[in-house]
Design a protein around this motif. Structure first.
Motif, PDB file in Angstrom:
ATOM      1  N   GLN A 186     -46.458  57.009  16.143  1.00  0.00           N
ATOM      2  CA  GLN A 186     -46.930  57.787  17.289  1.00  0.00           C
ATOM      3  C   GLN A 186     -45.741  58.481  17.929  1.00  0.00           C
ATOM      4  N   VAL A 187     -45.910  59.763  18.253  1.00  0.00           N
ATOM      5  CA  VAL A 187     -44.862  60.534  18.929  1.00  0.00           C
ATOM      6  C   VAL A 187     -45.380  60.951  20.293  1.00  0.00           C
ATOM      7  N   SER A 188     -44.572  60.702  21.326  1.00  0.00           N
ATOM      8  CA  SER A 188     -44.928  61.068  22.697  1.00  0.00           C
ATOM      9  C   SER A 188     -43.818  61.933  23.278  1.00  0.00           C
ATOM     10  N   LEU A 189     -44.197  62.887  24.136  1.00  0.00           N
ATOM     11  CA  LEU A 189     -43.247  63.868  24.654  1.00  0.00           C
ATOM     12  C   LEU A 189     -43.255  63.888  26.178  1.00  0.00           C
ATOM     13  N   LEU A 190     -42.102  64.220  26.752  1.00  0.00           N
ATOM     14  CA  LEU A 190     -41.937  64.399  28.197  1.00  0.00           C
ATOM     15  C   LEU A 190     -41.113  65.649  28.435  1.00  0.00           C
ATOM     16  N   LEU A 191     -41.598  66.543  29.314  1.00  0.00           N
ATOM     17  CA  LEU A 191     -40.857  67.764  29.638  1.00  0.00           C
ATOM     18  C   LEU A 191     -41.008  68.027  31.127  1.00  0.00           C
ATOM     19  N   LYS A 192     -39.883  67.940  31.876  1.00  0.00           N
ATOM     20  CA  LYS A 192     -39.879  68.113  33.325  1.00  0.00           C
ATOM     21  C   LYS A 192     -38.782  69.115  33.716  1.00  0.00           C
ATOM     22  N   PRO A 193     -39.110  70.428  33.796  1.00  0.00           N
ATOM     23  CA  PRO A 193     -38.108  71.399  34.259  1.00  0.00           C
ATOM     24  C   PRO A 193     -37.742  71.132  35.715  1.00  0.00           C
ATOM     25  N   CYS A 194     -36.487  71.400  36.087  1.00  0.00           N
ATOM     26  CA  CYS A 194     -36.070  71.199  37.474  1.00  0.00           C
ATOM     27  C   CYS A 194     -36.452  72.388  38.346  1.00  0.00           C
ATOM     28  N   GLY A 195     -36.848  73.508  37.736  1.00  0.00           N
ATOM     29  CA  GLY A 195     -37.310  74.678  38.476  1.00  0.00           C
ATOM     30  C   GLY A 195     -38.648  75.136  37.926  1.00  0.00           C
ATOM     31  N   HIS A 196     -38.978  76.403  38.175  1.00  0.00           N
ATOM     32  CA  HIS A 196     -40.218  76.940  37.611  1.00  0.00           C
ATOM     33  C   HIS A 196     -40.221  76.818  36.101  1.00  0.00           C
ATOM     34  N   VAL A 197     -39.110  77.222  35.497  1.00  0.00           N
ATOM     35  CA  VAL A 197     -38.952  77.142  34.052  1.00  0.00           C
ATOM     36  C   VAL A 197     -37.611  76.488  33.759  1.00  0.00           C
ATOM     37  N   GLY A 198     -37.447  76.032  32.540  1.00  0.00           N
ATOM     38  CA  GLY A 198     -36.210  75.330  32.207  1.00  0.00           C
ATOM     39  C   GLY A 198     -35.744  75.617  30.796  1.00  0.00           C
ATOM     40  N   GLY A 199     -34.642  74.965  30.431  1.00  0.00           N
ATOM     41  CA  GLY A 199     -34.029  75.186  29.130  1.00  0.00           C
ATOM     42  C   GLY A 199     -34.182  74.038  28.168  1.00  0.00           C
ATOM     43  N   ASP A 200     -35.023  73.054  28.510  1.00  0.00           N
ATOM     44  CA  ASP A 200     -35.280  71.935  27.610  1.00  0.00           C
ATOM     45  C   ASP A 200     -36.530  72.211  26.780  1.00  0.00           C
ATOM     46  N   LEU A 201     -36.574  71.615  25.600  1.00  0.00           N
ATOM     47  CA  LEU A 201     -37.742  71.756  24.737  1.00  0.00           C
ATOM     48  C   LEU A 201     -37.840  70.527  23.848  1.00  0.00           C
ATOM     49  N   VAL A 202     -39.029  69.987  23.718  1.00  0.00           N
ATOM     50  CA  VAL A 202     -39.297  68.892  22.786  1.00  0.00           C
ATOM     51  C   VAL A 202     -40.519  69.271  21.967  1.00  0.00           C
ATOM     52  N   GLY A 203     -40.604  68.741  20.764  1.00  0.00           N
ATOM     53  CA  GLY A 203     -41.745  69.087  19.923  1.00  0.00           C
ATOM     54  C   GLY A 203     -41.850  68.191  18.712  1.00  0.00           C
TER      55      GLY A 203
END
Length: 417
Positions: A186-203
């Motif tokens: 099982q793969v689970s993802l978390l993505l929490k930008p610090c602003g409106h948009v961010g530079g992190d990406l998971v997939g």
């Protein structure tokens, strides 16, 4: 209460633009007459009031551009009138001159605290009054120009804010699902930008049922530019169109197969470093998992060391860094291999977690992350990641917010996944 109007278009006066309507307040009819005659001669529209209460009632009907008010009046004096005038004026600023015989610095300070802009000593000199009114006109002109500019900035901000909110919706679409089952994993993802948009990406992606691919990416910088880069990279590693995914190839039968992670990092590096218009770079942890054997092949390109969490709770970090992607062309990347057993977990994460500032100074670091993970061991999947993020937010400085994007990908293997 009296109101006397004068058509300034025929007067050739200095009151031709920002300062037109003048309210004169004095309990002396003689002073009212003298000041009114002077002001009308110079082309102002003149209103008169014989008390502070009467003046406030007039201001409720028509807000003047400027006020000349006597300080010493029965009932409401000029100081209190000034305070109430300021309280009711809102966004419409009026230039306020106090007429007084007071000259002590302490008294002048009281007038300024009440909201007065200027002072004139009685009896009023005509030339000095005209000079003060001209000064008031210049100030009102600047104030109104600033107001117009502020309104334009607010409109621009609102437009940018709408665009950023839409951009956030688009970026959230890059991670359409937070959790997926791939056979025994099982793969689970978390993505929490610090602003409106961010530079992190998971997939994640798994077009071949024998394995899967998982990545965690952190683009340098923050905001719109970084978000555009993540969108570009998401196109290279997307799950919807396998033929466009640089991490996949086709075998002789046409079945999608996984390229070695070190080759994927090299291909991505060649694409980004070859573009002279791209100044940003990114760090990445990318892995493939063989679902039959639990064998993980991973490449670490400047990304924080992944955390291995064994079924018995033992933890250790793997990897020793590597160069980020997009900085230098022709870079090679070395693979890391481990095996996951029943109940083991592997956590990929961005440095927004380990570089979180703590109340006593310093950063969370890897040891702090391991401690947080140990507190979440009873949770699985997205519940584990959400619990981890909540505990991270509680470790920050009181009243502060996380200053960097936070993202993570959790791989859980075996029957307990």
């Amino acid at each position: 209460m009296h109101s006397e109007a004068f058509d300034i278009t025929t007067a050739g006066s200095p009151a031709s633009a920002p300062l037109r309507r003048v309210l004169i307040v004095d309990d002396s009819p003689v002073q009212l007459k003298i000041l009114s005659v002077m002001m009308k001669r110079w082309g102002f529209d003149v209103w008169q009031a014989e008390s502070g209460e009467e003046a406030l009632e007039l201001c409720r009907q028509v807000m003047p551009d400027a006020v000349l008010s006597d300080w010493m009046m029965p009932g409401m004096d000029g100081l209190e009138f000034c305070r109430q005038f300021r309280a009711m004026s809102g966004d419409s600023y009026g230039y306020f001159i106090l007429l007084t015989s007071k000259s002590e610095k302490g008294e002048i300070a009281r007038g300024l605290d009440a909201g007065a802009d200027d002072f004139l000593t009685k009896p009023v000199n005509a030339d000095e009054l005209r000079a003060r009114m001209n000064a008031g006109g210049r100030i009102l002109s600047m104030q109104r120009e600033l107001t117009r500019t502020l309104d334009q900035l607010r409109q621009a901000y609102d437009a940018i804010d709408r665009d950023l909110r839409q951009a956030r919706t688009i970026q959230e679409a890059l991670v359409p699902e937070r959790s997926r089952q791939f056979g025994p994993a099982q793969v689970s993802l978390l993505l929490k930008p610090c602003g409106h948009v961010g530079g992190d990406l998971v997939g994640m992606f798994g077009p071949n049922p024998s394995g899967l691919g998982v990545y965690s990416i952190d683009v340098s910088g923050h905001g719109i530019t970084s978000a555009l880069m993540t969108a570009r990279v998401a196109g290279y590693l997307g799950s919807d169109f396998p033929d466009q995914n640089i991490a996949l190839a086709r075998d002789a039968t046409g079945l999608p197969v996984y390229r070695p992670p070190e080759e994927v990092a090299l291909r991505l590096n060649d694409r980004l470093s070859a573009d002279p218009g791209v100044l940003e770079y990114l760090t990445m942890a990318y892995l493939t998992l063989d679902l039959g054997t639990g064998r993980v092949t991973l490449v670490q390109a400047g990304h924080p060391p992944p955390l291995v969490i064994r079924a018995d709770g033992a933890m250790h970090f793997i990897g020793d860094g590597g160069l980020p992607i997009g900085l230098i062309s022709g870079v090679s990347y070395a693979p890391i291999e481990i095996t996951l057993h029943d109940g083991d977990r592997l956590l990929l994460y961005s440095d927004g977690i380990t570089e979180t500032e703590l109340p006593g100074g310093g950063m969370l670091n890897q040891q702090g992350l391991a401690e947080l993970a140990a507190e979440c061991l009873d949770a699985r999947g997205t519940e584990f990641l959400d619990d981890l993020y909540w505990r991270l937010s509680q470790r920050t400085r009181p009243g502060s917010v996380l200053s960097d994007d936070v993202s993570a990908a959790l791989v859980e293997f075996g029957t307990r996944a």
